[in-house]
Design a protein around this motif. Structure first.
Motif, PDB file in Angstrom:
ATOM      1  N   GLN A   3       0.425  -0.904  -0.003  1.00  0.00           N
ATOM      2  CA  GLN A   3      -0.156  -0.388  -0.337  1.00  0.00           C
ATOM      3  C   GLN A   3       0.884   1.640  -0.048  1.00  0.00           C
ATOM      4  O   GLN A   3       2.108   0.876   0.235  1.00  0.00           O
ATOM      5  CB  GLN A   3      -0.915  -0.241   1.465  1.00  0.00           C
ATOM      6  CG  GLN A   3      -1.394   0.910   1.198  1.00  0.00           C
ATOM      7  CD  GLN A   3      -2.912   0.564   2.214  1.00  0.00           C
ATOM      8  OE1 GLN A   3      -2.432   0.448   3.564  1.00  0.00           O
ATOM      9  NE2 GLN A   3      -4.218   1.743   2.306  1.00  0.00           N
ATOM     10  N   LEU A   4       0.600   2.742  -0.737  1.00  0.00           N
ATOM     11  CA  LEU A   4       1.142   3.146  -0.793  1.00  0.00           C
ATOM     12  C   LEU A   4       0.692   4.795  -0.718  1.00  0.00           C
ATOM     13  O   LEU A   4      -1.078   4.692  -0.976  1.00  0.00           O
ATOM     14  CB  LEU A   4       1.687   3.554  -2.112  1.00  0.00           C
ATOM     15  CG  LEU A   4       2.847   2.907  -3.098  1.00  0.00           C
ATOM     16  CD1 LEU A   4       3.097   3.165  -4.179  1.00  0.00           C
ATOM     17  CD2 LEU A   4       4.267   2.670  -1.524  1.00  0.00           C
ATOM     18  N   VAL A   5       0.104   5.703   0.895  1.00  0.00           N
ATOM     19  CA  VAL A   5       0.226   5.931   0.713  1.00  0.00           C
ATOM     20  C   VAL A   5       0.423   8.120   0.515  1.00  0.00           C
ATOM     21  O   VAL A   5       1.294   8.309   1.581  1.00  0.00           O
ATOM     22  CB  VAL A   5      -0.712   5.652   2.442  1.00  0.00           C
ATOM     23  CG1 VAL A   5      -2.222   7.284   2.199  1.00  0.00           C
ATOM     24  CG2 VAL A   5      -2.125   4.730   2.770  1.00  0.00           C
ATOM     25  N   GLU A   6      -0.146   8.420  -0.172  1.00  0.00           N
ATOM     26  CA  GLU A   6       0.244   9.828  -0.594  1.00  0.00           C
ATOM     27  C   GLU A   6      -0.576  11.267   0.364  1.00  0.00           C
ATOM     28  O   GLU A   6      -1.637  10.990   0.986  1.00  0.00           O
ATOM     29  CB  GLU A   6      -0.168  11.225  -1.293  1.00  0.00           C
ATOM     30  CG  GLU A   6       0.955   9.726  -2.654  1.00  0.00           C
ATOM     31  CD  GLU A   6       0.336   8.943  -3.657  1.00  0.00           C
ATOM     32  OE1 GLU A   6       0.208   8.056  -5.067  1.00  0.00           O
ATOM     33  OE2 GLU A   6      -1.530   8.368  -3.345  1.00  0.00           O
ATOM     34  N   SER A   7      -0.192  12.404   0.981  1.00  0.00           N
ATOM     35  CA  SER A   7      -0.830  12.768   2.330  1.00  0.00           C
ATOM     36  C   SER A   7       0.562  14.552   1.086  1.00  0.00           C
ATOM     37  O   SER A   7       1.098  14.398   1.325  1.00  0.00           O
ATOM     38  CB  SER A   7      -0.687  12.556   3.455  1.00  0.00           C
ATOM     39  OG  SER A   7       0.528  12.921   3.838  1.00  0.00           O
ATOM     40  N   GLY A   8       0.068  15.855   1.856  1.00  0.00           N
ATOM     41  CA  GLY A   8       0.509  16.336   1.810  1.00  0.00           C
ATOM     42  C   GLY A   8       0.482  17.591   0.861  1.00  0.00           C
ATOM     43  O   GLY A   8       0.820  19.112   0.942  1.00  0.00           O
ATOM     44  N   GLY A   9      -0.599  17.445   0.082  1.00  0.00           N
ATOM     45  CA  GLY A   9      -1.563  18.168  -0.773  1.00  0.00           C
ATOM     46  C   GLY A   9      -2.188  19.947  -0.619  1.00  0.00           C
ATOM     47  O   GLY A   9      -1.768  19.687   1.006  1.00  0.00           O
ATOM     48  N   GLY A  10      -2.120  20.321  -1.276  1.00  0.00           N
ATOM     49  CA  GLY A  10      -3.483  21.349  -1.419  1.00  0.00           C
ATOM     50  C   GLY A  10      -3.467  22.650  -2.058  1.00  0.00           C
ATOM     51  O   GLY A  10      -2.950  22.686  -2.884  1.00  0.00           O
ATOM     52  N   LEU A  11      -3.908  23.820  -1.983  1.00  0.00           N
ATOM     53  CA  LEU A  11      -3.842  25.208  -2.207  1.00  0.00           C
ATOM     54  C   LEU A  11      -2.514  25.626  -1.677  1.00  0.00           C
ATOM     55  O   LEU A  11      -2.806  25.905  -0.641  1.00  0.00           O
ATOM     56  CB  LEU A  11      -5.295  25.709  -1.919  1.00  0.00           C
ATOM     57  CG  LEU A  11      -5.303  27.533  -2.408  1.00  0.00           C
ATOM     58  CD1 LEU A  11      -4.797  27.382  -4.140  1.00  0.00           C
ATOM     59  CD2 LEU A  11      -6.479  27.642  -2.595  1.00  0.00           C
ATOM     60  N   VAL A  12      -1.717  26.246  -2.657  1.00  0.00           N
ATOM     61  CA  VAL A  12      -0.512  27.588  -2.191  1.00  0.00           C
ATOM     62  C   VAL A  12      -0.334  28.640  -2.975  1.00  0.00           C
ATOM     63  O   VAL A  12      -0.766  28.060  -4.388  1.00  0.00           O
ATOM     64  CB  VAL A  12       0.683  26.643  -2.102  1.00  0.00           C
ATOM     65  CG1 VAL A  12       0.716  25.945  -3.402  1.00  0.00           C
ATOM     66  CG2 VAL A  12       1.741  27.154  -1.771  1.00  0.00           C
ATOM     67  N   GLN A  13      -0.293  29.724  -2.470  1.00  0.00           N
ATOM     68  CA  GLN A  13       0.377  30.527  -3.255  1.00  0.00           C
ATOM     69  C   GLN A  13       1.505  30.448  -4.805  1.00  0.00           C
ATOM     70  O   GLN A  13       2.383  29.731  -3.969  1.00  0.00           O
ATOM     71  CB  GLN A  13      -0.018  32.245  -2.919  1.00  0.00           C
ATOM     72  CG  GLN A  13      -1.474  32.751  -2.238  1.00  0.00           C
ATOM     73  CD  GLN A  13      -1.311  33.837  -1.462  1.00  0.00           C
ATOM     74  OE1 GLN A  13       0.146  34.439  -1.082  1.00  0.00           O
ATOM     75  NE2 GLN A  13      -1.895  34.373  -1.503  1.00  0.00           N
ATOM     76  N   LEU A  20       5.083  16.503  -0.278  1.00  0.00           N
ATOM     77  CA  LEU A  20       4.464  15.716  -0.095  1.00  0.00           C
ATOM     78  C   LEU A  20       5.642  14.353   0.627  1.00  0.00           C
ATOM     79  O   LEU A  20       6.258  14.226   0.249  1.00  0.00           O
ATOM     80  CB  LEU A  20       4.250  15.152  -1.522  1.00  0.00           C
ATOM     81  CG  LEU A  20       4.073  16.966  -2.286  1.00  0.00           C
ATOM     82  CD1 LEU A  20       3.507  15.844  -3.605  1.00  0.00           C
ATOM     83  CD2 LEU A  20       3.011  17.246  -1.890  1.00  0.00           C
ATOM     84  N   SER A  21       4.712  13.362   1.031  1.00  0.00           N
ATOM     85  CA  SER A  21       4.745  12.084   1.443  1.00  0.00           C
ATOM     86  C   SER A  21       4.040  11.020   0.931  1.00  0.00           C
ATOM     87  O   SER A  21       2.913  10.910   0.269  1.00  0.00           O
ATOM     88  CB  SER A  21       4.282  11.926   2.896  1.00  0.00           C
ATOM     89  OG  SER A  21       5.413  13.740   4.075  1.00  0.00           O
ATOM     90  N   CYS A  22       5.144   9.973   0.950  1.00  0.00           N
ATOM     91  CA  CYS A  22       4.197   8.880   0.102  1.00  0.00           C
ATOM     92  C   CYS A  22       5.446   7.662   1.230  1.00  0.00           C
ATOM     93  O   CYS A  22       6.100   7.353   1.115  1.00  0.00           O
ATOM     94  CB  CYS A  22       5.126   8.673  -1.666  1.00  0.00           C
ATOM     95  SG  CYS A  22       4.642   7.031  -1.556  1.00  0.00           S
TER      96      CYS A  22
END
Length: 129
Positions: A3-13, A20-22
């Protein structure tokens, strides 16, 4: 089960940063290449950066060189992608994926997303003012 789980995305100027983390579970990353790919609406999936877990060799697509940094944390079985100096054209869904290989060089592999068999669910990165 792998299993691979990404995180850390979002809205940025524009000009901002994200990390990002995997996180990988169910297997160890030795002898794997871990890649970060992105796909913007209407565009093909693109290899952004890859790293060989065993050898530490890296690759970056030209458009992100000097702005993005890929790294790994052996203890956490996690790969990171630091995104700095973000531009609107970096807006996309970012995915991590793995490919088992004994190769130390990763550039060729990184340009062939189709050979990566295991993918995370993706995380949205939006760069907008």
């Amino acid at each position: 089960q792998l299993q691979l789980v990404e995180s850390g995305g979002g809205l940025v100027q524009p000009g901002g940063s994200l990390r990002l983390s995997c996180a990988a579970s169910g297997f160890t990353l030795d002898y794997y290449v871990i890649g970060w790919f992105r796909q913007a609406p209407g565009k093909e999936r693109e290899g952004v950066s890859c790293i060989s877990w065993r050898y530490g060799t890296t690759y970056y697509v030209d458009s992100v060189k000097g702005r993005f940094t890929i790294s790994r944390d052996n203890a956490k079985n996690t790969v990171y992608l630091q995104l700095n100096s973000l531009k609107p054209e970096d807006t996309a869904v970012y995915y991590c994926a793995v490919r088992r290989t004994t190769l130390a060089t990763v550039q060729a592999i990184c340009n062939m997303p189709g050979i990566f068999g295991d993918w995370g669910q993706g995380t949205q990165v939006t760069v907008s003012s």
